[in-house]
Design an enzyme around this catalytic site. Structure first.
Site, PDB file in Angstrom:
ATOM      1  N   LYS A  85       1.254   5.594  -0.035  1.00  0.00           N
ATOM      2  CA  LYS A  85       0.957   5.846  -1.445  1.00  0.00           C
ATOM      3  C   LYS A  85      -0.452   5.328  -1.816  1.00  0.00           C
ATOM      4  CE  LYS A  85       5.373   7.067  -2.703  1.00  0.00           C
ATOM      5  NZ  LYS A  85       5.954   7.158  -1.378  1.00  0.00           N
TER       6      LYS A  85
HETATM    7  C1  LIG Z   1       6.810   8.023  -0.723  1.00  0.00           C
HETATM    8  C2  LIG Z   1       7.095   7.826   0.728  1.00  0.00           C
HETATM    9  C3  LIG Z   1       7.533   8.887   1.561  1.00  0.00           C
HETATM   10  C4  LIG Z   1       7.806  10.264   1.029  1.00  0.00           C
HETATM   11  O1  LIG Z   1       6.651  10.940   0.694  1.00  0.00           O
HETATM   12  P1  LIG Z   1       6.702  12.241  -0.251  1.00  0.00           P
HETATM   13  O2  LIG Z   1       5.305  12.597  -0.524  1.00  0.00           O
HETATM   14  O3  LIG Z   1       7.453  11.790  -1.492  1.00  0.00           O
HETATM   15  O4  LIG Z   1       7.457  13.282   0.487  1.00  0.00           O
HETATM   16  C5  LIG Z   1       7.704   8.626   2.900  1.00  0.00           C
HETATM   17  N1  LIG Z   1       7.519   7.393   3.419  1.00  0.00           N
HETATM   18  C6  LIG Z   1       7.114   6.352   2.654  1.00  0.00           C
HETATM   19  C7  LIG Z   1       6.938   5.012   3.280  1.00  0.00           C
HETATM   20  C8  LIG Z   1       6.880   6.523   1.292  1.00  0.00           C
HETATM   21  O5  LIG Z   1       6.495   5.472   0.532  1.00  0.00           O
END
Ligand SMILES: *Cc1c(COP(=O)(O)O)cnc(C)c1O
Length: 496
Positions: A113
């Site tokens: 993120k």
């Molecule tokens: C948010 C997240 C995901 C999922 O990603 P999306 O873009 O929502 O599909 C996968 N792994 C981690 C560690 C995340 O924080």
């Protein structure tokens, strides 16, 4: 030619600029903003292979955010991808057991993120300036753990912004809570609520939709905005790392110019994999987009049957950031495979809202040829961590392990062993307990920080700063409120 943005539910296709779409987040009709067309890369792969992460990011962002000047974009990029990351490469590729792991967890909160949330605040204040907005931007977020911390880290001490994060007091991991309540920055406010994540999210949505509150805020010099993953300002920066990964492979002669690669993405809200789909449509040579789910396998079922159906039990797994039954960003893909038809998409989304499901046409399904979906059970996920560690010494987190397991299924089923990049979405240190438990169940009784040190020893990697910091950091946020008092708490923080 400028790229504008339209809502996935607006048949009139009223266009707004990129900066307006970033400020709004979500369209008034409930749709998501999509670009009026997907631009093609205008630098050759050869040229891109000689660039730094920041330079590649510029080449991607300039094509989508066409109302930003070069100077503005470069300022945003350089403010985001700096020493907050613990490696100059920003997103390194690590080869292990036949695949390249694209490590997207070297930012401030050690999850992917950060790749978008470290730049979003800069894109947002630049957008506010461009649109002559004088108010301070107040970011409201409800979090089940990861997004909240990444948003706090991104917005902390960014002038012209405030950020309020609500989390379920008893619904996040101990490490996640400590990460949030020790957050620095005078413009940050972290609030536990006596309720669950859904209640936090509902409370936040109510504030967004409250017209009287908006007027009150405006009078006091504030306006709300959202940092959640449907904001186009989060999606576009994520395209950059796929381009960077390919360019890197080319630069290191792991692929020849034009060779196609596969990409595997551990998926929840469908934002990360949609970014890979956009990269492919920009001309990046990607063959298959492999969508990996955990036991909440709505997307696997969707790719197998053409029906999206959220009417099922919600399963809590060791990959909590993928525990999602409504993948919001899928709406953008639906819109595109319907031939950019907003009314078809709006009907399907209405059906999702009222019946919890929808089915796409055979013609739309044919457009999904480049996707492959599968899922990994909890047991398979743990097994993937253990086996990769035993075979190579490389330790991956639980989310990445879902992708790794699904990739092995894909290879076994298809025999396709072309060069593959697996999006590695979190540091194993973020999910130490589950990761160490997968390696050996004897670890399950140890204390969290003991396990952190053990993980560092086994994996031969330094404990990341993000974890080191919270061992001793001072708690700066201890507010806990009832669900009904969320709005009052926001006003109190803003002094209105
Ligand atoms: C948010 C997240 C995901 C999922 O990603 P999306 O873009 O929502 O599909 C996968 N792994 C981690 C560690 C995340 O924080």
């Amino acid at each position: 030619m400028g790229i504008n943005y339209v809502s996935t539910r607006d048949s009139k296709k009223q266009e707004i600029t990129a900066s307006q779409a970033i400020l709004k987040g979500l369209a008034d009709d409930g749709g998501l903003f999509v670009p009026t067309s997907i631009p093609k890369l205008d630098k050759s792969l050869e040229e891109l292979s000689k660039m730094t992460y920041q330079q590649v990011a510029y080449e991607v962002l300039k094509l989508f955010l066409t109302d930003f000047t070069e100077e503005e974009l470069k300022h945003c990029i350089n403010s985001a991808y700096d020493a907050k990351f613990d490696t100059e490469e920003i997103a390194p590729l690590v080869f292990a057991d036949g695949a390249y792991y694209l490590e997207l967890f070297h930012g401030a909160t050690i999850a992917f993120k950060d790749m978008a949330l470290s730049i979003l605040p800069h894109l947002m204040i630049t957008s506010a300036r461009k649109n002559n907005i004088k108010n301070d931007i107040v970011i409201l977020t409800a979090t089940s753990g990861d997004t909240g911390k990444a948003a706090l880290a991104g917005f902390a001490d960014v002038k012209g912004t405030r950020i309020v994060v609500f989390y379920p007091k008893n619904g996040v991991s101990k490490i996640q809570e400590r990460q949030m309540i020790t957050q620095k920055g005078d413009n940050t406010h972290v609030v536990g609520i006596k309720g669950n994540f859904d209640q936090a999210q509902t409370g936040v949505k109510q504030m967004f939709n409250d017209k009287e509150l908006a007027a009150e805020l405006d009078k006091a010099g504030f306006q709300f905005s959202s940092a959640n993953s449907i904001n186009i300002g989060r999606l576009v920066p994520q395209i950059a790392y796929y381009v960077y990964a390919y360019a890197k492979l080319l630069g290191e002669e792991k692929v020849s110019d034009g060779d196609t690669i596969n990409v595997v993405v551990p998926t929840g809200n469908f934002g990360n994999i949609l970014a890979a789909y956009y990269a492919k449509n920009m001309g990046l040579p990607i063959e298959k987009l492999i969508c990996a789910s955990n036991e909440n396998k709505v997307l696997y079922d969707f790719f197998s049957t053409g029906e999206y159906n959220r009417n099922r039990e919600f399963i809590l797994t060791n990959s909590p950031s993928m525990d999602i039954l409504i993948s919001s960003n899928l709406e953008r893909l639906i819109y595109h495979i319907a031939g950019n038809d907003a009314s078809v998409n709006a009907d399907l989304m209405e059906s999702l809202k009222t019946t919890g499901k929808y089915e796409i046409t055979p013609q739309m399904r044919a457009e999904l040829d480049c996707f492959y979906g599968n899922y990994a059970s909890e047991e398979e996920t743990g097994e993937a961590i253990r086996k990769l560690y035993e075979d190579t010494g490389y330790i991956i987190d639980t989310h990445t392990a879902v992708a790794s397991s699904v990739y092995n299924k894909y290879k076994a089923q298809t025999g396709d062993d072309k060069t593959t990049v697996i999006a590695s979405t979190a540091s194993p240190f973020k999910f130490t307990r589950a990761v160490m438990g997968a390696i050996d169940s004897a670890y399950e009784t140890e204390e969290d920080f003991v396990l952190v040190d053990k993980l560092s020893e086994l994996g031969k990697v330094k404990v990341p700063n993000a974890i080191e910091e919270i061992r001793t950091a001072e708690v700066r946020h201890d507010t806990v409120v009832e669900v009904d008092d969320m709005c009052a708490e926001v006003k109190r923080f803003l002094g209105i």
